[in-house]
Design an enzyme around this catalytic site. Structure first.
Site, PDB file in Angstrom:
ATOM      1  N   HIS A 155     -43.240 -72.109  -8.115  1.00 30.45           N
ATOM      2  CA  HIS A 155     -43.560 -71.173  -9.278  1.00 30.45           C
ATOM      3  C   HIS A 155     -42.133 -71.003  -9.802  1.00 30.45           C
ATOM      4  O   HIS A 155     -41.221 -70.910  -9.032  1.00 30.45           O
ATOM      5  CB  HIS A 155     -44.393 -70.290  -9.217  1.00 30.45           C
ATOM      6  CG  HIS A 155     -45.776 -70.691  -8.901  1.00 30.45           C
ATOM      7  ND1 HIS A 155     -46.879 -70.012  -9.002  1.00 30.45           N
ATOM      8  CD2 HIS A 155     -46.281 -71.881  -8.707  1.00 30.45           C
ATOM      9  CE1 HIS A 155     -48.096 -70.335  -8.784  1.00 30.45           C
ATOM     10  NE2 HIS A 155     -47.835 -71.596  -8.479  1.00 30.45           N
ATOM     11  N   GLU A 195     -41.031 -67.988 -10.757  1.00 27.60           N
ATOM     12  CA  GLU A 195     -40.776 -66.837 -10.089  1.00 27.60           C
ATOM     13  C   GLU A 195     -40.076 -67.160  -8.679  1.00 27.60           C
ATOM     14  O   GLU A 195     -39.101 -66.554  -8.307  1.00 27.60           O
ATOM     15  CB  GLU A 195     -41.652 -65.768  -9.864  1.00 27.60           C
ATOM     16  CG  GLU A 195     -42.463 -65.370 -11.112  1.00 27.60           C
ATOM     17  CD  GLU A 195     -43.963 -66.359 -11.508  1.00 27.60           C
ATOM     18  OE1 GLU A 195     -44.789 -65.788 -11.959  1.00 27.60           O
ATOM     19  OE2 GLU A 195     -43.760 -67.423 -11.287  1.00 27.60           O
ATOM     20  N   CYS A 244     -48.839 -64.453 -10.282  1.00 27.02           N
ATOM     21  CA  CYS A 244     -50.082 -64.863  -9.209  1.00 27.02           C
ATOM     22  C   CYS A 244     -49.869 -64.085  -8.041  1.00 27.02           C
ATOM     23  O   CYS A 244     -48.725 -63.330  -7.874  1.00 27.02           O
ATOM     24  CB  CYS A 244     -50.170 -66.209  -9.166  1.00 27.02           C
ATOM     25  SG  CYS A 244     -48.938 -67.086  -7.996  1.00 27.02           S
ATOM     26  N   CYS A 288     -46.700 -65.143  -5.923  1.00 26.87           N
ATOM     27  CA  CYS A 288     -45.237 -64.354  -6.503  1.00 26.87           C
ATOM     28  C   CYS A 288     -45.459 -63.233  -6.380  1.00 26.87           C
ATOM     29  O   CYS A 288     -44.086 -62.699  -6.331  1.00 26.87           O
ATOM     30  CB  CYS A 288     -45.192 -65.059  -8.131  1.00 26.87           C
ATOM     31  SG  CYS A 288     -45.263 -66.996  -8.204  1.00 26.87           S
TER      32      CYS A 288
END
Length: 169
Positions: free
Chosen positions: A62, A64, A93, A96
């Site tokens: 992801h 992040e 999410c 993260c």
């Protein structure tokens, strides 16, 4: 704009979110979910990334996570600390949010909330869970319309492409 811990610094926040938006657009152009992230250390961009889960075949890739990894490498410490801010186009999410806490990020600024998987207030509020030992200042809503539009346009286009690929009897 829902603030949870600090007043917005509109010029800086918008400037850094625009960088995150450019990263998100790159993800979308690559067929990835368009999320971008930027780590800022004392006012200077030290890392930027966008979603790469499909290309890297990695569920943890992801924006992040990738930005935090790059920033930790550049700063030389996995604990990025209070001097670091993370700008993300979409609410992080659960995975993260956990990484943000473990990295000891001082502040999280995100554009649009995520009513399906957001873990910073929308679905869950892990980022400031009272039983955890680290608190993150959170500011939501910076360039929210732009961030949400990028995501909505991406999924609208994907639905249209899928619909065009179906054969009608």
């Amino acid at each position: 704009m829902r603030e949870t811990s600090r007043a917005p610094q509109l010029l800086d926040d918008s400037k850094f979110m625009e960088i995150a938006l450019r990263e998100a657009a790159r993800a979308g152009a690559e067929g990835e979910v368009p999320v971008g992230a930027v780590v800022v250390h004392r006012g200077v961009v030290v890392a930027r990334a966008h979603n790469c889960s499909i290309r890297l075949k990695d569920p943890t890739a992801h924006a992040e996570i990738l930005a935090l990894r790059k920033a930790a490498k550049k700063i030389g410490n996995y604990r990025l600390g209070a001097g670091c801010s993370l700008y993300v186009t979409i609410e992080p999410c659960l995975m993260c949010a956990g990484a943000i806490i473990h990295a000891r990020i001082g502040e999280l600024v995100f554009g649009a909330g995520d009513p399906k998987t957001g873990a910073c207030g929308s679905v869950l509020n892990v980022i400031n869970e009272p039983q955890l030992n680290h608190r993150v200042s959170v500011l939501e809503g910076v360039l929210a319309r732009d961030c949400a539009s990028l995501m909505q346009d991406f999924f609208r286009q994907r639905r249209q492409e899928r619909g065009a690929g179906r054969k009608r009897p």
